[in-house]
Design an enzyme around this catalytic site. Sequence first.
Site, PDB file in Angstrom:
ATOM      1  N   GLU A  58       0.825  -1.207   0.000  1.00 18.74           N
ATOM      2  CA  GLU A  58       0.000   0.000   0.000  1.00 18.74           C
ATOM      3  C   GLU A  58       0.860   1.258   0.000  1.00 18.74           C
ATOM      4  O   GLU A  58       0.590   2.214  -0.741  1.00 18.74           O
ATOM      5  CB  GLU A  58      -0.927  -0.009   1.214  1.00 18.74           C
ATOM      6  CG  GLU A  58      -1.624   1.311   1.516  1.00 18.74           C
ATOM      7  CD  GLU A  58      -2.589   1.769   0.432  1.00 18.74           C
ATOM      8  OE1 GLU A  58      -3.080   2.906   0.526  1.00 18.74           O
ATOM      9  OE2 GLU A  58      -2.827   0.986  -0.518  1.00 18.74           O
ATOM     10  N   HIS A  61       2.380   1.953  -3.329  1.00 20.40           N
ATOM     11  CA  HIS A  61       1.385   2.484  -4.261  1.00 20.40           C
ATOM     12  C   HIS A  61       1.171   3.976  -4.031  1.00 20.40           C
ATOM     13  O   HIS A  61       1.030   4.748  -4.992  1.00 20.40           O
ATOM     14  CB  HIS A  61       0.064   1.729  -4.107  1.00 20.40           C
ATOM     15  CG  HIS A  61      -1.038   2.275  -4.965  1.00 20.40           C
ATOM     16  ND1 HIS A  61      -0.926   2.377  -6.336  1.00 20.40           N
ATOM     17  CD2 HIS A  61      -2.268   2.749  -4.654  1.00 20.40           C
ATOM     18  CE1 HIS A  61      -2.042   2.893  -6.832  1.00 20.40           C
ATOM     19  NE2 HIS A  61      -2.865   3.133  -5.833  1.00 20.40           N
ATOM     20  N   HIS A 131     -14.314   5.190  -9.638  1.00 25.82           N
ATOM     21  CA  HIS A 131     -12.855   5.323  -9.629  1.00 25.82           C
ATOM     22  C   HIS A 131     -12.291   4.878 -10.981  1.00 25.82           C
ATOM     23  O   HIS A 131     -11.412   5.535 -11.555  1.00 25.82           O
ATOM     24  CB  HIS A 131     -12.307   4.459  -8.497  1.00 25.82           C
ATOM     25  CG  HIS A 131     -10.912   4.802  -8.089  1.00 25.82           C
ATOM     26  ND1 HIS A 131     -10.165   5.805  -8.665  1.00 25.82           N
ATOM     27  CD2 HIS A 131     -10.104   4.265  -7.134  1.00 25.82           C
ATOM     28  CE1 HIS A 131      -8.989   5.877  -8.103  1.00 25.82           C
ATOM     29  NE2 HIS A 131      -8.908   4.945  -7.164  1.00 25.82           N
TER      30      HIS A 131
END
Length: 309
Positions: A58, A61, A131
């Site tokens: 995470e 990213h 998204h």
Amino acid sequence: MNPRLARFAWFVLAWNVVVILWGAYVRATGSGAGCGAHWPLCNGEVVPRSPDTAMLIEFSHRISSGLALVAVLVLAVWIWRTVAAGHPARRAAVASLVFIIVEALLGAGLVLFRLVAQDESLARAMVMPLHLANTLILLLCLTLTAHFLSGGAPVAISGRTRTFGVLVALLVLMIGVGKTGAIAALGDTLYPASSLLEGLKADFAPTTSLLLRLRILHPALGVAVGAMLVFGTAAIPLASGDRRGRLARRAVVALAAVQVVVGFVNVWLLAPVWLQLTHLLIADLLWIALVVLTASALARRDAPAVTPG
């Protein structure tokens, strides 16, 4: 024309594709909650000191996404400082900056509202397609920016209403396929099947999650739109010397056919992560090729392309 600026624009587009793929990897591995419900900090820290695997995935990213935002900002500033007023790349660059900011806010919202990892809420099922749609529009704007900086002529719709209608319809349909793909991918992540038969039963069982029952929409719509792309773009008129447009048309046809095959293999193999990422990469490349084809088919023929000043 500034070749360095054009190359940088294509690089920014490519980097954003990498970021998108890494974001899909975060979702597919359930690592979205790796930094907790904190943004932009990671578990309250600028740099996590004792990260586990999910946190590293995470956090990396977030770093790659931050670099993408900075790259788009640099691209927009560079264009506005060096490109002549009226050049279409200016508007495309500004739009790119707007949509990557929206992209960052959507990503932050997913984290702050805990719509990540194993969350099964309706809110997540609604935000994920949104998204995805924003991501595709961002890629469209970045593609147009690079295209115009590389000598692409401004777009003119007058006298090409039919061509414009067909291409816009294909773009809209691809966004629809992408949205259903986001739902299908989320269903695969949250409810992995142990066999193809079990997965098919879940798709049609009235008692299973809505995400699973909606999953069947993606392959059905994907096949239909794939056929439309193959046959619909064949009749799109292009200028005789438009090499980029013809290459884009061939890429659309080839990628659409490959994507359908990869999609069925993905279902057959129960959506392994590596194949999900391959499927998404082909979808992004197909989208970029269709955007270039659209810009080429609608390019003004009565004047040379506006070049950077």
